[in-house]
Design an enzyme around this catalytic site. Structure first.
Site, PDB file in Angstrom:
ATOM      1  N   THR A 153       1.939  29.363  39.446  1.00  0.00           N
ATOM      2  CA  THR A 153       2.158  28.657  38.179  1.00  0.00           C
ATOM      3  C   THR A 153       1.851  29.650  37.060  1.00  0.00           C
ATOM      4  O   THR A 153       1.319  30.730  37.315  1.00  0.00           O
ATOM      5  CB  THR A 153       1.223  27.432  38.032  1.00  0.00           C
ATOM      6  OG1 THR A 153      -0.135  27.891  37.942  1.00  0.00           O
ATOM      7  CG2 THR A 153       1.363  26.466  39.194  1.00  0.00           C
TER       8      THR A 153
ATOM      9  N   ALA B  11      -3.288  30.076  39.689  1.00  0.00           N
ATOM     10  CA  ALA B  11      -3.546  29.343  38.441  1.00  0.00           C
ATOM     11  C   ALA B  11      -3.970  30.377  37.405  1.00  0.00           C
ATOM     12  O   ALA B  11      -4.897  31.162  37.652  1.00  0.00           O
ATOM     13  CB  ALA B  11      -4.655  28.318  38.657  1.00  0.00           C
TER      14      ALA B  11
ATOM     15  N   VAL C 185      -6.731  33.288  41.283  1.00  0.00           N
ATOM     16  CA  VAL C 185      -6.802  33.374  39.822  1.00  0.00           C
ATOM     17  C   VAL C 185      -5.781  34.394  39.325  1.00  0.00           C
ATOM     18  O   VAL C 185      -5.739  35.528  39.798  1.00  0.00           O
ATOM     19  CB  VAL C 185      -8.234  33.774  39.380  1.00  0.00           C
ATOM     20  CG1 VAL C 185      -8.278  34.013  37.875  1.00  0.00           C
ATOM     21  CG2 VAL C 185      -9.234  32.700  39.803  1.00  0.00           C
ATOM     22  N   LYS C 186      -4.966  33.938  38.387  1.00  0.00           N
ATOM     23  CA  LYS C 186      -3.912  34.809  37.865  1.00  0.00           C
ATOM     24  C   LYS C 186      -4.367  35.387  36.522  1.00  0.00           C
ATOM     25  O   LYS C 186      -4.759  34.632  35.612  1.00  0.00           O
ATOM     26  CB  LYS C 186      -2.641  33.977  37.690  1.00  0.00           C
ATOM     27  CG  LYS C 186      -1.360  34.760  37.752  1.00  0.00           C
ATOM     28  CD  LYS C 186      -0.213  33.755  37.793  1.00  0.00           C
ATOM     29  CE  LYS C 186       1.123  34.406  37.819  1.00  0.00           C
ATOM     30  NZ  LYS C 186       2.177  33.431  37.523  1.00  0.00           N
ATOM     31  N   LEU C 187      -4.324  36.709  36.418  1.00  0.00           N
ATOM     32  CA  LEU C 187      -4.784  37.385  35.198  1.00  0.00           C
ATOM     33  C   LEU C 187      -3.668  38.239  34.626  1.00  0.00           C
ATOM     34  O   LEU C 187      -2.962  38.924  35.384  1.00  0.00           O
ATOM     35  CB  LEU C 187      -5.954  38.326  35.518  1.00  0.00           C
ATOM     36  CG  LEU C 187      -7.215  37.740  36.159  1.00  0.00           C
ATOM     37  CD1 LEU C 187      -8.199  38.867  36.455  1.00  0.00           C
ATOM     38  CD2 LEU C 187      -7.851  36.708  35.244  1.00  0.00           C
TER      39      LEU C 187
END
Ligand code: E4P
Length: 217
Positions: free
Chosen positions: A27, A56, A82-84
């Site tokens: 996402t 996310a 975790v998307k950074l």
């Protein structure tokens, strides 16, 4: 190659997951903004459906904020990745979170050097955006080829996640290049099923069968 769905739509995720072809979900804030309801609850529900990696994305842009938001997102479910966003702050945050065994997907990758830097700090995934490169008259798939080549030369565990996919040819090219993951919008997955000769062939089989039955009766 793993297939991830690039969407926040529970309806689409449920429908493709039921076919057994969804390995994970990605996402981003733009996708989540299209969905109504509490974003945390949506991410939790997606994790329960796919039981695989669910990216996310944080909204913070400084390392301290990304780390704190990342830690919080990781508490939603064990499947959360975790998307950074790529950058110096993103790299700092990636290194810190990876050190805490939080899996990180580094997004907005547009060059092989960016991907290499992410692998060095322990990213679980790098997300090169091929469609957006194609949009500016650059061959996006060349970037996938470069990154796959580079990662094969070393012992990096970082997976190449092909993002910003626009059509089924991108999926075929990603698989031929040996990318680890291709994340696809639902419409692209839908198009992977279609071939006019399959429909024509089935129609003909059934018509031939019916004609034969009619002759016998
Ligand atoms: C997924 O990780 C990316 O955020 C997404 O594929 C971007 O796709 P777009 O370029 O179509 O917005």
């Amino acid at each position: 190659m793993k297939i991830f769905l690039d969407t926040g739509s529970l309806k689409d995720i449920e429908s493709f997951a039921a076919l057994g072809i969804v390995d994970g979900v990605t996402t981003n804030p733009s996708l989540m903004a299209k969905e109504s309801g509490d974003p945390r609850a949506i991410i939790k529900k997606i994790c329960e459906i796919v039981r695989g990696p669910v990216s996310a994305e944080v909204l913070a842009t400084d390392a301290a904020g990304m780390i704190s938001e990342g830690r919080d997102l990781a508490t939603i479910d064990e499947h959360v990745v975790v998307k950074l966003p790529f950058g110096k702050e993103g790299l700092k945050a990636c290194r810190a979170l990876a050190g805490e065994k939080v899996r990180v997907n580094m997004t907005l990758i547009f060059s092989a050097t960016q991907a290499l830097l992410c692998a060095k700090v322990g990213a679980a995934y790098v997300s090169p955006f091929i469609g957006r490169l194609d949009d500016i008259a650059t061959e996006g798939m060349n970037l996938i080829e470069e990154i796959v080549d580079i990662f094969q030369n070393y012992a990096f565990t970082t997976e190449v996640l092909v993002a910003s996919v626009r059509h089924p040819v991108h999926v075929v090219q990603a698989a031929r290049l040996g990318a680890d993951v291709c994340t696809c919008p639902p419409a692209v997955v839908e198009s992977m099923f279609k071939h006019p000769l399959t429909d024509i062939g089935l129609k003909r089989f059934l018509e031939d069968w019916e004609k034969a039955q009619a002759k016998r009766s």
